[in-house]
Design a protein around this motif. Sequence first.
Motif, PDB file in Angstrom:
ATOM      1  N   VAL A   1      23.564  -7.253  53.433  1.00 29.70           N
ATOM      2  CA  VAL A   1      22.059  -6.636  54.072  1.00 29.70           C
ATOM      3  C   VAL A   1      21.550  -6.480  52.805  1.00 29.70           C
ATOM      4  N   SER A   2      22.021  -5.881  51.854  1.00 29.22           N
ATOM      5  CA  SER A   2      21.241  -5.553  50.457  1.00 29.22           C
ATOM      6  C   SER A   2      20.946  -6.634  49.652  1.00 29.22           C
ATOM      7  N   GLY A   3      21.877  -7.617  49.871  1.00 31.20           N
ATOM      8  CA  GLY A   3      21.870  -8.792  49.191  1.00 31.20           C
ATOM      9  C   GLY A   3      20.762  -9.893  49.439  1.00 31.20           C
TER      10      GLY A   3
ATOM     11  N   GLN B   1      15.808  -4.278  39.547  1.00 34.23           N
ATOM     12  CA  GLN B   1      16.698  -4.889  40.554  1.00 34.23           C
ATOM     13  C   GLN B   1      17.580  -4.019  41.063  1.00 34.23           C
ATOM     14  N   ARG B   2      17.089  -2.941  41.534  1.00 32.49           N
ATOM     15  CA  ARG B   2      18.086  -2.035  42.346  1.00 32.49           C
ATOM     16  C   ARG B   2      18.936  -2.460  43.270  1.00 32.49           C
ATOM     17  N   VAL B   3      18.132  -3.146  44.393  1.00 36.70           N
ATOM     18  CA  VAL B   3      18.683  -3.520  45.293  1.00 36.70           C
ATOM     19  C   VAL B   3      19.900  -4.655  45.151  1.00 36.70           C
ATOM     20  N   GLY B   4      19.560  -5.422  44.191  1.00 37.28           N
ATOM     21  CA  GLY B   4      20.328  -6.582  43.838  1.00 37.28           C
ATOM     22  C   GLY B   4      21.686  -5.896  43.181  1.00 37.28           C
ATOM     23  N   TRP B   5      21.522  -4.840  42.430  1.00 34.07           N
ATOM     24  CA  TRP B   5      22.663  -4.075  42.017  1.00 34.07           C
ATOM     25  C   TRP B   5      23.498  -3.552  42.835  1.00 34.07           C
TER      26      TRP B   5
ATOM     27  N   ASP C   1      19.572 -12.604  40.759  1.00 35.89           N
ATOM     28  CA  ASP C   1      21.052 -12.784  40.086  1.00 35.89           C
ATOM     29  C   ASP C   1      22.068 -11.977  40.675  1.00 35.89           C
ATOM     30  N   PRO C   2      21.709 -10.532  40.511  1.00 38.82           N
ATOM     31  CA  PRO C   2      23.114  -9.907  41.121  1.00 38.82           C
ATOM     32  C   PRO C   2      23.061  -9.585  42.728  1.00 38.82           C
ATOM     33  N   ALA C   3      22.131 -10.006  43.024  1.00 40.96           N
ATOM     34  CA  ALA C   3      21.982 -10.115  44.820  1.00 40.96           C
ATOM     35  C   ALA C   3      22.804 -11.278  45.342  1.00 40.96           C
ATOM     36  N   ALA C   4      22.551 -12.425  44.569  1.00 40.11           N
ATOM     37  CA  ALA C   4      23.209 -13.786  45.144  1.00 40.11           C
ATOM     38  C   ALA C   4      25.012 -13.501  44.979  1.00 40.11           C
ATOM     39  N   VAL C   5      25.317 -13.013  43.870  1.00 42.39           N
ATOM     40  CA  VAL C   5      26.896 -12.845  43.779  1.00 42.39           C
ATOM     41  C   VAL C   5      27.355 -11.794  44.813  1.00 42.39           C
ATOM     42  N   GLY C   6      26.752 -10.629  44.992  1.00 38.41           N
ATOM     43  CA  GLY C   6      26.983  -9.609  45.771  1.00 38.41           C
ATOM     44  C   GLY C   6      26.957 -10.261  47.292  1.00 38.41           C
TER      45      GLY C   6
ATOM     46  N   LEU D   1      18.123  -8.602  51.219  1.00 35.10           N
ATOM     47  CA  LEU D   1      16.785  -7.924  50.796  1.00 35.10           C
ATOM     48  C   LEU D   1      16.609  -8.265  49.239  1.00 35.10           C
ATOM     49  N   GLY D   2      17.668  -8.430  48.431  1.00 39.61           N
ATOM     50  CA  GLY D   2      17.624  -8.424  46.844  1.00 39.61           C
ATOM     51  C   GLY D   2      16.986 -10.024  46.595  1.00 39.61           C
ATOM     52  N   LEU D   3      17.385 -10.859  47.479  1.00 40.11           N
ATOM     53  CA  LEU D   3      17.138 -12.296  47.205  1.00 40.11           C
ATOM     54  C   LEU D   3      15.629 -12.528  47.642  1.00 40.11           C
ATOM     55  N   VAL D   4      15.043 -11.490  48.577  1.00 43.48           N
ATOM     56  CA  VAL D   4      13.699 -11.718  48.826  1.00 43.48           C
ATOM     57  C   VAL D   4      12.914 -11.058  47.819  1.00 43.48           C
ATOM     58  N   PHE D   5      13.520  -9.819  47.191  1.00 35.89           N
ATOM     59  CA  PHE D   5      12.632  -8.724  46.634  1.00 35.89           C
ATOM     60  C   PHE D   5      13.111  -9.057  44.954  1.00 35.89           C
ATOM     61  N   TYR D   6      12.786 -10.117  44.610  1.00 39.87           N
ATOM     62  CA  TYR D   6      13.079 -10.345  43.025  1.00 39.87           C
ATOM     63  C   TYR D   6      14.097  -9.847  42.407  1.00 39.87           C
ATOM     64  N   SER D   7      15.595  -9.781  42.989  1.00 39.25           N
ATOM     65  CA  SER D   7      16.711  -9.226  42.347  1.00 39.25           C
ATOM     66  C   SER D   7      17.593 -10.486  42.468  1.00 39.25           C
TER      67      SER D   7
END
Length: 128
Positions: free
Chosen positions: A88-90, A61-65, A100-105, A92-98
Amino acid sequence: MDFDKHALRQVLLVACAVAGAALWLRHGVLEAGLLPRDCTSGGEPLLCLLKDALVQGFMHQRVGWLSLAAGSAAFVLGCRRLAWLGWVSGLLGLVFYSYDPAAVGTLLSLLVLVAAQRQHRHGESKAA
């Protein structure tokens, strides 16, 4: 609440472009099998490099973090550049399996982007 329509359009336009590109990469390239399955044989080095970069981006979950860190820092510091990175990274994280952290970010970044535009507009009205 009366948001600046131009700023809101800009945020939504970036969201559509990034989410569309990420969905195309995920479903149209990765899950469709267009990239090589086995990169140990040394067949397509450029395609294997692209596949490795994509997989490393969402592994652990690197993109989400990244989104969570940038969004949190943007929220604390009020920095629009960090907010754009978190936004932007959030996405990407929402689409690429990250998720939880991406939603908050993503949400923290969006708050900063909207609040900064609102403060900018209030400053202009007070000066006038």
